[in-house]
Write an enzyme that holds these catalytic residues in place. Structure first.
Site, PDB file in Angstrom:
ATOM      1  N   SER A  58       0.866  -1.189   0.000  1.00 15.02           N
ATOM      2  CA  SER A  58       0.000   0.000   0.000  1.00 15.02           C
ATOM      3  C   SER A  58       0.894   1.227   0.000  1.00 15.02           C
ATOM      4  O   SER A  58       1.452   1.606   1.039  1.00 15.02           O
ATOM      5  CB  SER A  58      -0.913   0.011   1.233  1.00 15.02           C
ATOM      6  OG  SER A  58      -1.869  -1.001   1.160  1.00 15.02           O
ATOM      7  N   VAL A  65      -7.934   2.983  -5.778  1.00  9.95           N
ATOM      8  CA  VAL A  65      -8.939   2.046  -5.265  1.00  9.95           C
ATOM      9  C   VAL A  65      -8.571   1.596  -3.851  1.00  9.95           C
ATOM     10  O   VAL A  65      -9.421   1.547  -2.953  1.00  9.95           O
ATOM     11  CB  VAL A  65      -9.082   0.833  -6.198  1.00  9.95           C
ATOM     12  CG1 VAL A  65      -9.997  -0.223  -5.576  1.00  9.95           C
ATOM     13  CG2 VAL A  65      -9.630   1.260  -7.551  1.00  9.95           C
ATOM     14  N   LYS A  66      -7.290   1.277  -3.625  1.00 12.88           N
ATOM     15  CA  LYS A  66      -6.871   0.797  -2.302  1.00 12.88           C
ATOM     16  C   LYS A  66      -7.002   1.892  -1.244  1.00 12.88           C
ATOM     17  O   LYS A  66      -7.383   1.624  -0.102  1.00 12.88           O
ATOM     18  CB  LYS A  66      -5.430   0.275  -2.356  1.00 12.88           C
ATOM     19  CG  LYS A  66      -4.949  -0.298  -1.028  1.00 12.88           C
ATOM     20  CD  LYS A  66      -5.815  -1.474  -0.578  1.00 12.88           C
ATOM     21  CE  LYS A  66      -5.527  -1.912   0.863  1.00 12.88           C
ATOM     22  NZ  LYS A  66      -4.162  -2.378   1.098  1.00 12.88           N
ATOM     23  N   ILE A  67      -6.677   3.130  -1.611  1.00 14.90           N
ATOM     24  CA  ILE A  67      -6.842   4.227  -0.665  1.00 14.90           C
ATOM     25  C   ILE A  67      -8.312   4.369  -0.278  1.00 14.90           C
ATOM     26  O   ILE A  67      -8.655   4.496   0.906  1.00 14.90           O
ATOM     27  CB  ILE A  67      -6.298   5.543  -1.257  1.00 14.90           C
ATOM     28  CG1 ILE A  67      -4.763   5.497  -1.315  1.00 14.90           C
ATOM     29  CG2 ILE A  67      -6.750   6.745  -0.430  1.00 14.90           C
ATOM     30  CD1 ILE A  67      -4.154   6.647  -2.090  1.00 14.90           C
TER      31      ILE A  67
END
Length: 315
Positions: free
Chosen positions: A103, A177-179
């Site tokens: 991440s 998207v991950k955030i």
């Protein structure tokens, strides 16, 4: 990908923390030829007993066909790829594709992507959702972005790591998207802590309340696998408050860039900062429940009740 291609493909893996270890182990169990580097070699040694080859630095992975990384942040990613002993420090060879599952910020990811491109290598950003137990159960979720042809090449490898991969396009879109995912993770956990403490102060046992939530339309994979921790106050780290704060800060920065107000995210970020300030460090972020209990004048105790986490191990 045929069985012959699978066995002949050389995979390099960088980073064997809680998540990286479990993910690399799945590739080994799937029959891939995996070489592993970790800064603290002792943490990678159990993988050697499973058939992995241990190497002394990332540079030793330059001859691999595909490399993976699961590291703490953008500085670590830059170091293991472009540093003095990084994968690209071998000027005679480089992997064709690098897959980063960490991440990290879009900016840090793009910087490393450029370094790889300068050596003719492609990069797939593939951050993940879940913890080590989720990996072991074969239920890890992965979002990926980068050149579509490169994604198709590594797709079978990513499928070995979990139950599904979502390809969202080129470049660093997977980072966004991950955030967004981790913002949701923080806000939902704080909300779950608030309503669980409210129910308990109203006389309802935590295990009974969460059993109802998990069976309702509001239940989810997340609420189910967080239930044992909430019921029995098991805060063994899966994701620390400091890591959650980092991602909330990234999300708020993105919101400022794109003009998206995020009042709930901002409030959750301050609660997590308060959590850290109150000494919650090497502990699971689910301990937001304890912070909420203290703010509510409630002394929590473990209910010592066996409850399911909803994870069924898959091959």
């Amino acid at each position: 990908m045929s069985g012959q291609e699978k066995t002949s493909l050389k995979i390099g893996w960088i980073g064997t923390g809680r998540m990286g270890f479990a993910m690399a182990r799945r590739l080994i169990h799937a029959g891939y030829d995996v070489s592993v580097y970790n800064r603290t070699r002792a943490k990678a040694e159990p993988l050697g007993k499973l058939g992995a080859t241990l190497v002394d630095n990332p540079r030793d992975l330059a001859s691999c066909d595909i490399t993976f990384s699961m590291v703490s942040g953008p500085a670590d990613l830059k170091q293991v790829i472009s540093g003095d002993q990084g994968v690209l420090s071998d000027k005679t060879q480089a992997p064709s594709i690098h897959v980063d599952c960490s991440s990290v910020s879009a900016e840090g990811s793009a910087d490393v992507r450029k370094d790889l491109a300068d050596r003719g290598a492609q990069m797939i950003a593939a951050p993940v959702s879940g913890n080590a137990k989720v990996v072991e159960a074969g239920m890890l979720s992965i979002v990926a972005s980068g050149p579509e042809q490169a994604f198709q090449t590594v797709h079978p490898l990513l499928d070995c790591l979990g139950e599904g991969v979502s390809y969202v396009g080129d470049g660093e879109l997977a980072r966004m998207v991950k955030i967004c995912h981790n913002i949701f993770l923080g806000v939902v956990t704080q909300s779950l802590a608030e309503i669980t403490i409210l129910a308990e102060k109203g006389g309802v046992k935590r295990h009974a309340f969460l059993d109802f939530i998990n069976k309702s339309v509001m239940g989810s994979v997340f609420t189910r696998y967080k239930t044992p921790a909430f019921v029995n106050l098991d805060w063994k780290p899966t994701f620390t408050p400091a890591l959650l704060k980092k991602d909330l800060d990234l999300g708020l920065s993105a919101g400022r860039t794109f003009g998206v107000p995020q009042p709930l995210t901002a409030l959750t970020r301050e609660i997590v900062q308060s959590m850290i300030g109150n000494g919650y460090q090497d502990i699971d972020f689910g301990a937001l429940l304890e912070l909420q209990a203290k703010a509510s004048g409630l002394q929590l105790t473990s209910e010592n009740i066996p409850v399911t986490d909803g994870l069924t191990k898959k091959n």
